[in-house]
Design a protein around this motif. Sequence first.
Motif, short mmCIF file in Angstrom:
data_model
loop_
_atom_site.label_atom_id
_atom_site.label_comp_id
_atom_site.label_asym_id
_atom_site.label_seq_id
_atom_site.Cartn_x
_atom_site.Cartn_y
_atom_site.Cartn_z
N UNK A 132 0.81 -1.23 0.00
CA UNK A 132 0.00 0.00 0.00
C UNK A 132 0.84 1.28 0.00
N UNK A 133 2.17 1.15 0.06
CA UNK A 133 3.02 2.33 0.08
C UNK A 133 3.36 2.75 1.49
N UNK A 134 4.52 3.37 1.66
CA UNK A 134 5.01 3.68 3.01
C UNK A 134 5.03 5.15 3.36
N UNK A 135 4.44 5.99 2.51
CA UNK A 135 4.53 7.43 2.76
C UNK A 135 3.85 7.85 4.08
N UNK A 136 2.69 7.26 4.34
CA UNK A 136 1.96 7.60 5.59
C UNK A 136 2.81 7.23 6.80
N UNK A 137 3.44 6.05 6.69
CA UNK A 137 4.27 5.57 7.79
C UNK A 137 5.44 6.53 8.00
N UNK A 138 6.03 6.97 6.91
CA UNK A 138 7.17 7.88 7.01
C UNK A 138 6.75 9.18 7.71
N UNK A 139 5.57 9.67 7.37
CA UNK A 139 5.06 10.89 8.03
C UNK A 139 4.96 10.66 9.53
N UNK A 141 6.50 8.50 11.37
CA UNK A 141 7.82 8.32 11.99
C UNK A 141 8.50 9.68 12.23
N UNK A 142 8.37 10.55 11.25
CA UNK A 142 8.98 11.88 11.38
C UNK A 142 8.36 12.62 12.58
N UNK A 143 7.03 12.53 12.70
CA UNK A 143 6.36 13.17 13.84
C UNK A 143 6.84 12.56 15.16
N UNK A 144 6.95 11.25 15.17
CA UNK A 144 7.35 10.54 16.37
C UNK A 144 8.78 10.96 16.79
N UNK A 145 9.67 11.06 15.80
CA UNK A 145 11.04 11.45 16.09
C UNK A 145 11.07 12.88 16.65
N UNK A 146 10.25 13.75 16.07
CA UNK A 146 10.16 15.12 16.58
C UNK A 146 9.74 15.12 18.04
N UNK A 147 8.79 14.26 18.37
CA UNK A 147 8.30 14.20 19.74
C UNK A 147 9.32 13.64 20.71
#
Length: 496
Positions: A132-139, A141-147
């Motif tokens: 299904x593609x990984x773009x949503x997951x990447x988004x 992850x980026x938010x999670x790393x920011x947190x």
Amino acid sequence: QYDNDGALHAKLIEDVLERYPDKTAKRRKKHLGVARSGEAPGEDGAVVSECEVKSNIKSIPGVMTIRGCAYAGSKGVVWGPVKDMVHISHGPVGCGHYSWSQRRNYYVGTTGIDTFGTMQFTSDFQEKDIVFGGDKKLERIIDEIEGLFPLNNGMTVQSECPIGLIGDDTEAVSRKKAKEHDKTIVPVRCEGFRGVSQSLGHHIANDAIRDWVFDKKEIAFEAGAYDVNVIGDYNIGGDAWASRILLEEIGLRVVGNWSGDATLAEIERAPKARLNLIHCYRSMNYICRHMEEKYGIAWMEYNFFGPSQIEASLRKIARHFGPEIEARTEAVIARYRPLVDAVIAKYRPRLEGNTVMLYVGGLRPRHVVTAYEDLGMVIVGTGYEFAHNDDYQRTGHYVRNGTLIYDDVTGYELEKFIEGVRPNLVGSGIKEKYPVQKMGIPFRQMHSWDYSGPYHGYDGFAIFARDLDLAINNPVWDLFDAPWRERPRRRAIAAE
Ligand code: ICE
């Protein structure tokens, strides 16, 4: 001993080629050769050898190649050491996990707070991400790393093979999230299948700096007349630190070190420097050429392995800045002379005449040659995993007539060459180390400095010399043969 005219080496090449099927032999033949002394003297007056073999060509399926991939060249080499950014290994878990903290690129900082060099971040792709593609997951992850790590100064998205295959739009995700979080986020299209080795990964990583970092924000930075960037020193075992003190002692200001112990800010402000000093030409020449074209910054290659090259390099660098820096440089060289003399007095008698074969990546197979020679040792064979034509041209300045040259050597060839030459030392990587030692031949890892280092600069030379002595004159090599197999003691010097 040393094969002066290269006849033995030429014969060894014939022998290995004979074992291959015709087609393979024909292809591999172009990558093997014997260096020949040319006519024209090089920059320093020494005769330049020709060691032109074919390079930067796809490895033959079925042979054991030692090369890496584009992801290795970007995440492992160029971007990974930038310490205050989080580098996401984007794709399945293995690439990030098995390359985790493998390169000994030292840094200072508090890991997990403001620096992230020894941590592993992965998007851990599953089947559904592929489908299904990984773009949503990447988004996410980026938010999670920011947190979790709010003090990060940016992120890179290091694409692994599947990302390119399924056509994810990491650029769009990076742009969107960079805006949202007001951070630099760099997508790097370093999928492993691109190119023939890690070398293309270097190039792609350089291009990402050009396209996603330079000229993206206002840089408040007061530039000085003696500002230099050190490009292509990754601070392996502290190399960049041992180099930086010399450049500072001669009066220069190092405003950026790419990318060992580096911050994003050092990359952003690089176009404000006066000169780019490039150590690893192979991995970073691209961005130096770009900075020259776009910002008019000159670049200069240098070599900080061993006192001969250090002195020549310091003088060459000083000439660029004029008499004041030149005078300081002479004083620095004079100040270190007693250290150099002491190292050579102690170790040269213990190492003199020993022969060495090298096999490393894209720079060291030529750059370290003179450091061995400063200790009286002789390089009898050398080769690169992923060098290009311009590297082999530069190799001519370093090697002597008759030197065996092997490009992207196969496991079989390297073993046969070592068996045939029987050098006193082999300098290569972890995969080569134990087979070579089992052949009864001393070995030093020339990627990781065998967990030692630094090897750059004067301080590094002292450590290099000691390490070679420990490897070569270790009494264990006299115990290698069974007692009933008589062989003269290998190491008369050690016995003394
Ligand atoms: Fe340059 Mo191992 Fe470094 Fe060179 Fe490069 Fe690699 Fe290191 Fe080796 C490197 S950047 S990781 S000096 S990719 S030791 S070319 S192969 S010889």
